[in-house]
Design an enzyme around this catalytic site. Structure first.
Site, short mmCIF file in Angstrom:
data_model
loop_
_atom_site.label_atom_id
_atom_site.label_comp_id
_atom_site.label_asym_id
_atom_site.label_seq_id
_atom_site.Cartn_x
_atom_site.Cartn_y
_atom_site.Cartn_z
N HIS A 154 5.50 -10.50 -6.66
CA HIS A 154 5.89 -9.51 -7.67
C HIS A 154 7.26 -8.90 -7.39
O HIS A 154 7.83 -8.25 -8.26
CB HIS A 154 4.83 -8.41 -7.76
CG HIS A 154 3.55 -8.90 -8.38
ND1 HIS A 154 3.21 -8.66 -9.69
CD2 HIS A 154 2.54 -9.66 -7.88
CE1 HIS A 154 2.05 -9.22 -9.96
NE2 HIS A 154 1.61 -9.84 -8.88
N ASP A 363 14.84 -5.03 -8.38
CA ASP A 363 13.48 -4.95 -8.90
C ASP A 363 13.02 -6.36 -9.19
O ASP A 363 13.78 -7.14 -9.78
CB ASP A 363 13.47 -4.12 -10.20
CG ASP A 363 12.28 -3.20 -10.30
OD1 ASP A 363 11.23 -3.53 -9.75
OD2 ASP A 363 12.42 -2.13 -10.95
C1 GDG Z 1 6.07 -4.09 -8.89
C2 GDG Z 1 7.51 -4.63 -8.79
C3 GDG Z 1 7.23 -5.65 -11.06
C4 GDG Z 1 5.09 4.67 -13.59
N1 GDG Z 1 4.93 6.01 -13.54
C5 GDG Z 1 3.75 6.27 -14.10
C6 GDG Z 1 3.18 5.05 -14.52
N2 GDG Z 1 4.03 4.10 -14.20
C7 GDG Z 1 3.81 2.67 -14.53
C8 GDG Z 1 4.89 2.15 -15.43
C9 GDG Z 1 4.76 0.65 -15.17
C10 GDG Z 1 4.35 0.60 -13.70
O1 GDG Z 1 3.83 1.90 -13.37
C11 GDG Z 1 5.54 0.35 -12.79
O2 GDG Z 1 5.86 -0.98 -12.88
P1 GDG Z 1 7.32 -1.50 -12.48
O3 GDG Z 1 7.39 -2.91 -12.87
O4 GDG Z 1 8.34 -0.66 -13.18
O5 GDG Z 1 7.50 -1.25 -10.93
P2 GDG Z 1 6.63 -1.40 -9.53
O6 GDG Z 1 5.57 -0.38 -9.44
O7 GDG Z 1 7.65 -1.34 -8.45
O8 GDG Z 1 5.94 -2.86 -9.59
C12 GDG Z 1 8.11 -4.76 -10.19
C13 GDG Z 1 5.78 -5.19 -11.02
O9 GDG Z 1 5.31 -5.06 -9.68
C14 GDG Z 1 4.86 -6.18 -11.76
O10 GDG Z 1 4.99 -7.47 -11.28
O11 GDG Z 1 7.70 -5.58 -12.41
O12 GDG Z 1 9.41 -5.33 -10.10
O13 GDG Z 1 8.31 -3.79 -7.97
O14 GDG Z 1 3.75 0.07 -15.94
O15 GDG Z 1 4.63 2.55 -16.77
N3 GDG Z 1 2.00 4.96 -15.16
C15 GDG Z 1 1.32 6.12 -15.40
N4 GDG Z 1 1.82 7.34 -15.01
C16 GDG Z 1 3.01 7.47 -14.38
O16 GDG Z 1 3.46 8.57 -14.08
N5 GDG Z 1 0.14 6.07 -16.05
#
Ligand code: GDG
Length: 458
Positions: A154, A363
């Site tokens: 990921h 990322d």
């Molecule tokens: C890893 C990789 C890759 C965030 N704050 C809240 C909240 N979120 C949710 C977002 C989004 C998720 O969490 C974060 O996903 P990301 O992709 O932006 O980042 P990582 O957590 O670092 O994830 C990344 C991912 O895995 C999937 O393969 O894309 O590159 O680092 O969905 O909306 N959700 C809630 N409250 C919050 O305050 N409910």
């Protein structure tokens, strides 16, 4: 009929955890095949005796293991989070290299493999997720398991020069080659891994996603992860979303534009640089003062790790300075909220934001930018500003692509976004939406599983 067997550090045993993208994708496949999900229970074991706790839900079996304190600290905190995470995000300077932690990391992979192996059926298909379990296929092969075994990373896979900084790089690469399919988020991650195999391991790129190394021929491809696009659009139209939009709307007073950022509190997300860029916006474009409110939602994560505690202190200080320097009696330029909100509330905020600011320094993919796109109104869509160092930039080229290190560039992009004519906003957004809908979470799962199990799971 073959079952899907998923292995990941955290599972979606809690139904609430099934709302997000990845959990939905894995959960749906497990339900369809009566599959099994192995992972960590989230608990620290009281004794050395670690059994698998079984839970059943809708035909899916969860088998969860506790970790001893030593395993938790060595495998999870010190190796996964303090060595692999920083190195794979190009932050060698933040890595705490630790041979003992690697030994424990390898031992946990092997111990869990030994617990899983007797439960596998010959026609099962195993899908391992993320950097916690890079050695899992190798460990399973040692138990005699020969069935299809895939791995999806990921996070980014770094350039060979950076990967080589990891003292165990060769060991890890060799173990990865015990998988049948290795999936990366982006083409550049695939390129980095294959280049390393060629340069350091005598590997050979056979073309069409096939690579030969360590006497194995494996499939190595990019499978960019997507979101539940339709589900997120619906969330952005829910009553809870409307309520959140209304609450922030009252604060904006109908005359200020909302610029929004949502990121876990992590040094990979480029938050200090983003805050600096906000200050730069008000320096370089004084007409923007009083007209914009930047809201940054940043739930703290991994707060036991020192580097994350330091980031928290840095962000608190920067936000205070920017508001002190630029704020006024009736205007708070940067609202920094170190807490989490529900998915629906976030969707509502995305919907009324004029600009989505997604500027990680690195990322793997980044799902927030895709969620921002799906929440926009067709008739008056907002503008996405996206870092060139997010995996998503390979797919979402119609965003305003920025270099997050270049704060003048980011400030300029915010200004461009805030002054962009409606027609351009619409045409950029339509292209972003089409890609996000077409390459959603179901597309990603099918693409990966059809390479791992060409005959299909059913
Ligand atoms: C890893 C990789 C890759 C965030 N704050 C809240 C909240 N979120 C949710 C977002 C989004 C998720 O969490 C974060 O996903 P990301 O992709 O932006 O980042 P990582 O957590 O670092 O994830 C990344 C991912 O895995 C999937 O393969 O894309 O590159 O680092 O969905 O909306 N959700 C809630 N409250 C919050 O305050 N409910």
């Amino acid at each position: 009929m073959g079952r899907l067997i998923a292995i990941s550090n955290r599972t979606a045993v809690d139904p609430k955890a099934r709302a997000g993208g990845l959990a939905v994708a894995v959960w749906e496949s497990l339900k369809a095949t009566g599959g099994v999900w192995f992972g960590w229970s989230g608990e620290i074991a009281e004794s050395e005796h670690r059994v698998l706790h079984a839970h059943h839900d809708e035909g899916v079996e969860f088998l969860l293991t506790d970790l001893t304190r030593e395993e938790h600290d060595g495998y999870y905190l010190n190796y996964a989070n303090r060595v692999i995470w920083p190195v794979f995000h190009y932050r060698i300077d933040l890595a705490s290299f630790d041979r003992d932690a690697f030994t424990i990391y390898a031992a946990v992979n092997q111990r869990i493999a030994r617990q899983i192996a007797p439960r596998l059926h010959p026609d099962d298909v195993v899908w391992v997720h993320d950097y916690h379990f890079m050695l899992m296929a190798d460990a399973l092969r040692h138990t005699g398991w020969e069935g299809p075994t895939g791995f999806f990373l990921h996070i980014p896979f770094p350039a060979p020069e950076v990967f080589r900084a990891l003292p165990e790089h060769h060991w890890i690469a060799r173990a990865l080659c015990a998988y049948d399919v290795i999936g990366f988020q982006a083409e550049r991650d695939r390129y980095n891994f294959v280049q390393y195999l060629i340069d350091d391991c005598g590997g050979e790129d056979l073309g069409e996603g096939r690579v030969k190394a360590f006497d194995q021929t494996i499939t190595v491809k990019a499978y960019p992860i997507g979101i539940d696009a339709e589900g997120f659009r619906e969330a952005s139209r829910s009553a809870k979303a409307d309520e959140a939009a209304e609450r922030i709307g009252r604060f904006l007073g109908g005359e200020r534009e909302l610029v929004i950022g949502v990121d876990r509190m992590d040094y990979s997300k480029g938050l200090p640089e983003r805050f600096e860029a906000v200050g730069r916006l008000f320096d370089n474009f004084p007409d923007m003062r009083g007209r914009v409110s930047v809201t940054q939602i940043t739930p703290p994560s991994r707060s036991k790790v020192e580097e994350y505690q330091e980031l928290r202190v840095e962000l608190d200080g920067l936000a205070g300075r920017i508001n002190g320097d630029y704020g006024d009696l009736d205007w708070i330029p940067l609202r920094y909220l170190a807490r989490s909100y529900s998915r629906e509330e976030l969707a509502g905020l995305f919907r009324i934001a004029r600009v989505g600011l997604v500027t990680p320094l690195r990322d793997g993919m980044n799902l927030v930018c895709k969620e921002f796109v799906m929440a926009q109104d067709e008739d008056d869509p907002g503008v996405l500003i996206l870092s060139e160092f997010a995996g998503a930039a390979e797919q979402l080229q119609s965003a305003l692509i920025v270099n997050p290190h270049d704060t003048d560039n980011v400030a300029e992009a915010i200004h461009t976004a805030l002054t962009m004519p409606l027609e351009e906003r619409k045409s950029r957004w339509r292209r972003l939406r089409d890609t996000t809908v077409e390459q959603d979470i179901g597309w990603w799962r099918e693409k990966f599983l059809s390479d791992l199990s060409p005959g299909g799971l059913n």
